[in-house]
Design a protein around this motif. Structure first.
Motif, PDB file in Angstrom:
ATOM      1  N   VAL A 162     -19.933 -18.206 -73.831  1.00 35.33           N
ATOM      2  CA  VAL A 162     -20.763 -18.888 -74.833  1.00 35.33           C
ATOM      3  C   VAL A 162     -22.243 -18.621 -74.557  1.00 35.33           C
ATOM      4  CG1 VAL A 162     -21.507 -21.146 -75.687  1.00 35.33           C
ATOM      5  CG2 VAL A 162     -19.081 -20.688 -75.410  1.00 35.33           C
ATOM      6  N   VAL A 163     -22.646 -18.675 -73.285  1.00 38.97           N
ATOM      7  CA  VAL A 163     -24.047 -18.433 -72.948  1.00 38.97           C
ATOM      8  C   VAL A 163     -24.441 -17.000 -73.307  1.00 38.97           C
ATOM      9  CG1 VAL A 163     -25.670 -18.199 -71.024  1.00 38.97           C
ATOM     10  CG2 VAL A 163     -24.217 -20.227 -71.186  1.00 38.97           C
ATOM     11  N   VAL A 164     -23.557 -16.044 -73.011  1.00 45.15           N
ATOM     12  CA  VAL A 164     -23.851 -14.646 -73.351  1.00 45.15           C
ATOM     13  C   VAL A 164     -24.048 -14.499 -74.862  1.00 45.15           C
ATOM     14  CG1 VAL A 164     -22.851 -12.318 -73.459  1.00 45.15           C
ATOM     15  CG2 VAL A 164     -22.736 -13.636 -71.328  1.00 45.15           C
ATOM     16  N   VAL A 165     -23.134 -15.094 -75.635  1.00 51.12           N
ATOM     17  CA  VAL A 165     -23.244 -14.983 -77.099  1.00 51.12           C
ATOM     18  C   VAL A 165     -24.508 -15.684 -77.585  1.00 51.12           C
ATOM     19  CG1 VAL A 165     -22.186 -15.689 -79.280  1.00 51.12           C
ATOM     20  CG2 VAL A 165     -20.777 -14.691 -77.492  1.00 51.12           C
ATOM     21  N   LYS A 166     -24.808 -16.834 -76.995  1.00 53.96           N
ATOM     22  CA  LYS A 166     -26.016 -17.571 -77.377  1.00 53.96           C
ATOM     23  C   LYS A 166     -27.263 -16.709 -77.152  1.00 53.96           C
ATOM     24  CE  LYS A 166     -29.281 -20.856 -75.465  1.00 53.96           C
ATOM     25  NZ  LYS A 166     -30.332 -20.345 -76.265  1.00 53.96           N
ATOM     26  N   LEU A 167     -27.351 -16.076 -75.951  1.00 51.54           N
ATOM     27  CA  LEU A 167     -28.505 -15.226 -75.647  1.00 51.54           C
ATOM     28  C   LEU A 167     -28.553 -14.046 -76.615  1.00 51.54           C
ATOM     29  CD1 LEU A 167     -28.363 -15.334 -71.734  1.00 51.54           C
ATOM     30  CD2 LEU A 167     -29.971 -16.526 -73.233  1.00 51.54           C
ATOM     31  N   GLY A 168     -27.370 -13.541 -76.970  1.00 54.84           N
ATOM     32  CA  GLY A 168     -27.304 -12.443 -77.940  1.00 54.84           C
ATOM     33  C   GLY A 168     -27.871 -12.860 -79.285  1.00 54.84           C
ATOM     34  N   VAL A 169     -27.495 -14.072 -79.729  1.00 57.33           N
ATOM     35  CA  VAL A 169     -28.002 -14.581 -81.012  1.00 57.33           C
ATOM     36  C   VAL A 169     -29.523 -14.770 -80.930  1.00 57.33           C
ATOM     37  CG1 VAL A 169     -27.980 -16.568 -82.588  1.00 57.33           C
ATOM     38  CG2 VAL A 169     -25.822 -15.670 -81.694  1.00 57.33           C
ATOM     39  N   ASP A 170     -29.994 -15.357 -79.812  1.00 60.69           N
ATOM     40  CA  ASP A 170     -31.438 -15.550 -79.628  1.00 60.69           C
ATOM     41  C   ASP A 170     -32.175 -14.213 -79.715  1.00 60.69           C
ATOM     42  OD1 ASP A 170     -30.815 -18.153 -79.225  1.00 60.69           O
ATOM     43  OD2 ASP A 170     -31.176 -18.170 -77.056  1.00 60.69           O
ATOM     44  N   SER A 211     -37.398 -24.723 -81.073  1.00 59.55           N
ATOM     45  CA  SER A 211     -37.446 -23.262 -81.085  1.00 59.55           C
ATOM     46  C   SER A 211     -36.034 -22.751 -81.292  1.00 59.55           C
ATOM     47  CB  SER A 211     -37.972 -22.754 -79.742  1.00 59.55           C
ATOM     48  OG  SER A 211     -37.022 -23.061 -78.730  1.00 59.55           O
ATOM     49  N   ILE A 212     -35.916 -21.449 -81.583  1.00 63.24           N
ATOM     50  CA  ILE A 212     -34.596 -20.861 -81.801  1.00 63.24           C
ATOM     51  C   ILE A 212     -33.717 -21.069 -80.559  1.00 63.24           C
ATOM     52  CG2 ILE A 212     -33.333 -18.690 -82.106  1.00 63.24           C
ATOM     53  CD1 ILE A 212     -34.558 -19.199 -84.676  1.00 63.24           C
ATOM     54  N   ALA A 213     -34.268 -20.721 -79.395  1.00 67.89           N
ATOM     55  CA  ALA A 213     -33.485 -20.808 -78.160  1.00 67.89           C
ATOM     56  C   ALA A 213     -33.007 -22.235 -77.929  1.00 67.89           C
ATOM     57  CB  ALA A 213     -34.325 -20.340 -76.978  1.00 67.89           C
ATOM     58  N   ARG A 214     -33.861 -23.162 -78.245  1.00 67.96           N
ATOM     59  CA  ARG A 214     -33.483 -24.564 -78.043  1.00 67.96           C
ATOM     60  C   ARG A 214     -32.428 -24.979 -79.061  1.00 67.96           C
ATOM     61  NH1 ARG A 214     -37.116 -29.494 -76.265  1.00 67.96           N
ATOM     62  NH2 ARG A 214     -35.578 -31.143 -76.542  1.00 67.96           N
ATOM     63  N   ALA A 215     -32.609 -24.548 -80.294  1.00 72.93           N
ATOM     64  CA  ALA A 215     -31.664 -24.927 -81.346  1.00 72.93           C
ATOM     65  C   ALA A 215     -30.274 -24.377 -81.067  1.00 72.93           C
ATOM     66  CB  ALA A 215     -32.166 -24.451 -82.705  1.00 72.93           C
ATOM     67  N   THR A 216     -30.165 -23.112 -80.624  1.00 68.45           N
ATOM     68  CA  THR A 216     -28.836 -22.552 -80.359  1.00 68.45           C
ATOM     69  C   THR A 216     -28.176 -23.282 -79.189  1.00 68.45           C
ATOM     70  OG1 THR A 216     -29.903 -20.792 -79.082  1.00 68.45           O
ATOM     71  CG2 THR A 216     -29.203 -20.237 -81.322  1.00 68.45           C
ATOM     72  N   ALA A 217     -28.988 -23.651 -78.190  1.00 69.50           N
ATOM     73  CA  ALA A 217     -28.427 -24.431 -77.080  1.00 69.50           C
ATOM     74  C   ALA A 217     -27.964 -25.795 -77.591  1.00 69.50           C
ATOM     75  CB  ALA A 217     -29.475 -24.610 -75.984  1.00 69.50           C
ATOM     76  N   ALA A 218     -28.745 -26.374 -78.494  1.00 73.97           N
ATOM     77  CA  ALA A 218     -28.428 -27.688 -79.036  1.00 73.97           C
ATOM     78  C   ALA A 218     -27.114 -27.654 -79.817  1.00 73.97           C
ATOM     79  CB  ALA A 218     -29.554 -28.170 -79.949  1.00 73.97           C
ATOM     80  N   VAL A 219     -26.927 -26.555 -80.557  1.00 74.43           N
ATOM     81  CA  VAL A 219     -25.721 -26.399 -81.373  1.00 74.43           C
ATOM     82  C   VAL A 219     -24.479 -26.357 -80.481  1.00 74.43           C
ATOM     83  CG1 VAL A 219     -24.529 -24.664 -82.742  1.00 74.43           C
ATOM     84  CG2 VAL A 219     -26.840 -25.353 -83.349  1.00 74.43           C
ATOM     85  N   ILE A 220     -24.575 -25.637 -79.363  1.00 74.66           N
ATOM     86  CA  ILE A 220     -23.458 -25.571 -78.406  1.00 74.66           C
ATOM     87  C   ILE A 220     -23.188 -26.966 -77.844  1.00 74.66           C
ATOM     88  CG2 ILE A 220     -22.732 -24.659 -76.162  1.00 74.66           C
ATOM     89  CD1 ILE A 220     -24.476 -22.155 -76.883  1.00 74.66           C
ATOM     90  N   GLY A 221     -24.269 -27.642 -77.465  1.00 80.21           N
ATOM     91  CA  GLY A 221     -24.121 -29.020 -76.979  1.00 80.21           C
ATOM     92  C   GLY A 221     -23.468 -29.902 -78.025  1.00 80.21           C
ATOM     93  N   GLY A 222     -23.861 -29.696 -79.281  1.00 81.94           N
ATOM     94  CA  GLY A 222     -23.312 -30.491 -80.377  1.00 81.94           C
ATOM     95  C   GLY A 222     -21.825 -30.280 -80.538  1.00 81.94           C
TER      96      GLY A 222
END
Lengths: 308, 311
Positions: A143-151, A235-246
């Protein structure tokens, strides 16, 4: 009280891929994409069919993602080339996918109980090192890899174009940019991620079923909105992390509700209420602030305009 | 509602996972609990019962299985194919009993009906000879019939399996199957209408979607005088003309007896063959026969059990 914490985290991580996909369409592109219910199943159907035919789990999962990309592209083309309203374009693809998914599987339910899947492989490889936590650990990394990819993608030229299209399509068009291409790309990537979640879910629960995607868009939206409301979206990076948390938080809420004896038939209503609450509260707060600010400025107290 | 909070020392912990709320499935759950009670397992005394229903949501279905795995239930009772599949994926070291599964082998829950090979066994709701017997009766009762209209949801694996079996039997008997599929209960009426003029007899398999809208099919059958064959007791009561009296309560009870074998007598699931419905009696609903313009013949009387005062 016994609490199936690990199971909720595992399925939450699976849904995190889908939530990232929903984030791309719903937040970045400002496109309410209902393809999700169909493309989630399509991912599960494609992966399960290939796995049952004896293909490698990794290959099966990659093909599933490709099927999702295709589904998203269809919605994108219906909307951009066919000039069909976004909601309707998504619904049409979703409906069509029901039949397509049955065709892919050749039956309504493909069991994976005796097949080698990514889940069984991960467990077999790491069980001596990490024990019960093997699956969750590998999922976190993925998930972290995909998140960084999206960022990263959203910082590239194409990604910036996607963001700009979502922010102000008319202005971008006036600069001569191809917003149609950006939309198709965004929908394709989004549904690729959704199909990935579907493929993982099938391997996690041990079967693919034609009805497995029902209600997924709601879960995706709930994950995005709950995540943003709690973890922020500055920020984008924060939002994608937030979405995973959500996504993880949402599964925990559901597990907690089941544990507390809430009737599962009420879960959809509870989910809807949570999303409504999360969507309304920041705006209501702003309105309230604006009103009180105005009151201080003009003692007469004017009408405040609420931005939709 | 109190669920497992573990106040009872030494109580047996059983988790029940059910896919949807549905009269037949609810009955099988009641039968299962009754069999436990008859064997001395009393809820709240020496039995901790945790009943969870996914309400048709497969992600909830998977979570329930995970929950039972995490809580280390002594035994899990799974009602429906997806419930059993999710349980069998999550739980490898505790016994799982299923019911209301049409094709346990096809669903990969057991290796064969006689010899389940893992920690999973249970009862199937379809007797292997049900399709054959149904077609035999159909031919006996209506020798003139050629086309059999079948309504089912192709998104339900159980229905697909039984329709394939029935279609094969019909073809062997020189009859023709006319298939229409629906994807939700609101399409059932239209599907039934579409069979008028194309079929001499109607048949509804064990299909949750169509059974939940069986009245729509009954209406079409009555208006057009088409005999309606059904596949379980509930549909027969609600206006089907004839069907094998598959009793889900009885099937659940049978599964409960298997649970007792495991809990009391130390049997392992792989020592218990998959149970089948014991009832293979054809029931005829006399009121429905009248409504569908069918005269009860001697052949029918001889080969079935008449139910005079059904709906």
């Amino acid at each position: 009280m016994v609490f199936a914490l690990l199971g909720s985290i595992e399925s939450g991580l699976i849904f995190a891929f889908m939530a990232l996909g929903v984030y791309l369409t719903f937040r970045i592109l400002d496109f309410p994409d209902l393809t999700v219910d169909g493309s989630f199943t399509a991912g599960g159907a494609a992966a399960a069919t290939l796995l049952a035919a004896g293909y490698h789990p990794l290959l099966s999962t990659v093909v599933a993602v490709a099927v999702g990309i295709l589904a998203g592209s269809v919605t994108g083309l219906l909307h951009t080339k066919g000039k069909i309203n976004p909601l309707l374009a998504g619904i049409l693809t979703m409906i069509a996918l029901y039949s397509v998914n049955l065709r892919i599987m050749g039956r309504a339910n493909v069991p994976l109980l005796n097949e080698e899947t990514l889940v069984t492989k991960v467990n077999a490889t790491l069980v001596n090192v990490l024990g019960d936590l093997s699956l969750a650990a590998v999922m976190v990394v993925a998930v972290v890899v995909v998140k960084l990819g999206v960022d990263w993608f959203l910082r590239t030229e194409k990604g910036l174009m996607l963001r700009a299209t979502g922010d102000n399509e008319r202005m971008i068009r006036s600069f001569g940019a191809n917003t149609d291409g950006a939309k198709v790309l965004g929908l394709a990537l989004s549904n690729g991620l959704v199909a990935l979640a579907g493929a993982l879910m099938a391997q996690y629960q041990g079967f693919a079923d034609v009805s497995m995607g029902i209600g997924m868009i709601v879960i995706g939206l709930a994950s995005v909105i709950i995540g943003e409301a709690i973890f922020g979206r500055s920020s984008i990076a924060r939002a994608t992390a937030a979405v995973i948390g959500g996504a993880i938080l949402y599964r925990l809420i559901v597990a907690f509700a089941l544990q507390a004896g809430v009737n599962p038939s009420d879960l959809k209503l509870i989910t809807a209420l949570i999303v409504i609450f999360a969507l309304i509260s920041p705006k209501t707060l702003q309105t309230w602030k604006a009103k009180s600010g105005k009151k201080r400025r003009h003692s007469s107290g004017g009408e405040s305009h609420v931005e939709a | 509602m109190l669920t497992a909070c573990g106040p009872m020392e030494g109580a047996v912990k059983i988790g029940i996972t059910q896919l949807v709320e549905h009269p037949s499935l609810d009955e099988s759950r009641e039968g299962f609990v009754a069999a436990l009670k008859d064997a001395g397992y009393e809820k709240g005394v020496n039995l901790e019962l945790d009943i969870q229903n996914a309400q048709g949501d497969l992600s909830t279905n998977a979570m329930i299985a995970q929950k039972f795995a995490a809580e280390g239930k002594d035994l899990v009772f799974a009602i429906s194919t997806p419930s059993a599949q999710a349980a069998a994926t999550a739980i490898k070291d505790k016994p799982i009993l299923f019911t209301a599964v049409t094709d346990p082998v096809g669903a990969k829950l057991v290796k064969s009906l006689e010899e389940p090979n893992k920690n999973v066994t249970g009862t199937s709701d379809t007797h292997p000879q049900a399709a054959q017997k149904m077609v035999e009766s159909l031919k006996q009762f209506f020798p003139q019939a050629r086309n059999v209209g079948i309504i089912y949801n192709s998104g339900e694996q159980n229905a697909v399996v039984s329709v394939e079996a029935t279609k094969g039997e019909l073809e062997r008997a020189g009859l023709h199957a006319v298939l229409v599929t629906v994807s939700n209960s609101s399409e059932v009426k239209q599907a039934a209408d579409s069979l008028v003029g194309r079929s001499d007899v109607l048949y509804v398999p064990k299909d949750n979607t169509v059974v939940s809208a069986i009245e729509a099919v009954v209406k079409v059958a009555n208006e057009n005088h088409l005999p309606l064959f059904v596949s379980e007791s509930d549909s027969l009561k609600r206006g089907g003309f004839a069907g094998f009296m598959m009793d889900y309560y009885q099937l659940g009870y049978q599964t409960g007896e298997m649970a007792v074998e495991i809990l009391k007598n130390g049997k392992r699931p792989n020592q218990l063959p998959v149970g089948l419905p014991q009832e293979l009696t054809l029931g005829i609903n006399e009121k429905a026969a009248k409504a569908q313009g069918i005269e009860i013949t001697d052949v029918m009387r001889k080969n079935s059990k008449l139910l005079p005062n059904s709906q």
